[in-house]
Write an enzyme that holds these catalytic residues in place. Structure first.
Site: not given
Ligand code: BGC
Length: 385
Positions: A138, A349, A113, A321, A212, A214, A284
């Site tokens: 992002h 991340e 952010r 992150q 990103h 998962y 988070d």
């Molecule tokens: C953020 C989350 C977000 C996610 C998916 C992460 O990097 O910190 O808050 O919901 O990405 O967008």
């Protein structure tokens, strides 16, 4: 006496030849060929999308597509040799085009952010789209996760690697400077998925590229990740406000639910009665890695007890992150046909800290003309014996 000497010599020779055999077996695995294949994976606005698949000498397989540079799959064995796909995502491009929370994607220009979508650089204020009310997240409405990257097969250390490039014109998504980016993906015979990032600009710009992906080390679609055990080499984290913007403090993790300096089950404290946990809806947050040298070093390790899979990550970046999929809500159905519910995956991340352009005390995330942005992250997979 002579007999004992002979027994010792025969024993030593046996041990020596056994360890040679072991070594040559390991060496043959490490030295085997990694292959990379290419196949069409659909198209976006008339532009063809390709899927590249790496397979290494251990049979580990990683799929990456040119749309968003997305890691579509990571198939890796468990402690019994059973392979599962440990990356969340979809079987076809359509799944990704319908919208998703950055599954496997390359994120840019700025991962995470930026407060209220505003920053000032060289005396000029810049405004970004607010796509995560009240903040920018992002890279904006059409970030790097939604670009079709150009791809080229290259060679690195005698093995194939995938070079992805994209450009971002001055003013795109509100960011200054014409930016060119290059990301190189490779898979080694040590089960290391390496991601190397490069960029150049003709005007100073904030830049924070990351991936990103998962993970669910028990296999995607197998349920929540609360039993995974995490260790982070991070003595501090960056606490946030209720909109997940860092306050600017680098706070010690000691005595808080953020302390992963010792291996800890994710589920143990993810719902702790703690303000930071409440703001994040769980984990988070950005952890401040102990390694601030810019050199590649271990950032942490995750184990999954049932499968015995282990994920280590190494990075040159100052932060990570650690996000536990708190916002997954069961509306997206993954590759195994299972809905992804809350906390069914976690992300690591590797990055600069969120909102760095507005925090002069954070490591600078500004890329200037004449400089080359470069960082490396390695995700390494193994199993408990
Ligand atoms: C953020 C989350 C977000 C996610 C998916 C992460 O990097 O910190 O808050 O919901 O990405 O967008």
């Amino acid at each position: 006496m002579i007999k004992q000497v002979w027994i010792c010599m025969i024993g030593a020779a046996l041990v020596f030849s056994m360890s040679c055999a072991q070594q040559s077996e390991d060496a043959s695995k490490k030295e085997g060929t990694v292959t990379m294949t290419q196949q069409p994976f659909g198209d976006v606005e008339g532009k063809p999308v390709e899927l590249y698949t790496f397979t290494n000498a251990n049979g580990m397989e990683v799929g990456i597509m040119t749309y968003g540079g997305i890691i579509v799959s990571i198939k890796t064995p468990d402690k019994n040799g059973q392979t599962a796909d440990v990356a969340l995502g979809f079987n076809s491009l359509e799944g990704y085009l319908k919208g998703h929370p950055y599954f496997g994607a390359l994120v840019g220009r700025y991962g995470n952010r930026i407060a209220k979508g505003k920053f000032t650089l060289d005396g000029q204020e810049y405004t970004l789209a607010i796509n995560n009310d009240p903040n920018a997240l992002h890279g904006g409405l059409k970030g790097f996760d939604k670009k079709v990257w150009d791809a080229q097969e290259i060679e690195q250390d005698g093995q194939p690697a995938l070079e992805l490039t994209c450009s971002s014109p001055d003013g795109e998504e509100g960011y200054p400077g014409n930016l060119t980016c290059k990301v190189i993906y490779s898979l080694s015979n040590d089960n290391e998925l390496k991601i190397e990032y490069f960029a150049e600009t003709d005007k100073a710009t904030p830049l924070n590229l990351t991936n990103h992906v998962y993970f669910n080390l028990a296999g995607e679609g197998s349920g929540d990740i609360l039993d995974h055990v995490v260790m982070l080499k991070a003595g501090k984290f960056t606490p946030v406000d209720e909109t997940l913007i860092p306050t600017g403090e680098l706070r010690p993790v000691e005595g808080t639910p953020m302390d992963f300096t010792q291996p800890t089950r994710i589920g143990d404290r993810i719902d702790a009665d703690d303000e930071q946990i409440k703001f994040g809806g769980g984990y988070d947050h950005n952890w401040v890695l102990d390694n601030q040298s810019g050199q590649l070093a271990l950032g942490g390790l995750v184990t999954e007890p049932t499968s015995g899979r282990i994920l280590e990550f190494y990075t040159t970046q100052p932060g990570v992150q650690f996000y536990c999929g708190n916002f997954l809500d069961g509306t997206l159905v993954g590759k195994a046909g299972k809905a992804y519910e809350k906390r069914n995956g976690f992300c690591l991340e590797t990055q600069h800290y969120p909102d760095s352009p507005n925090h002069p005390n954070f490591p600078s995330s500004i890329l200037k003309p004449g400089e080359t942005y470069h960082h490396v992250t390695v995700y390494k997979f193994s199993t408990e014996k």
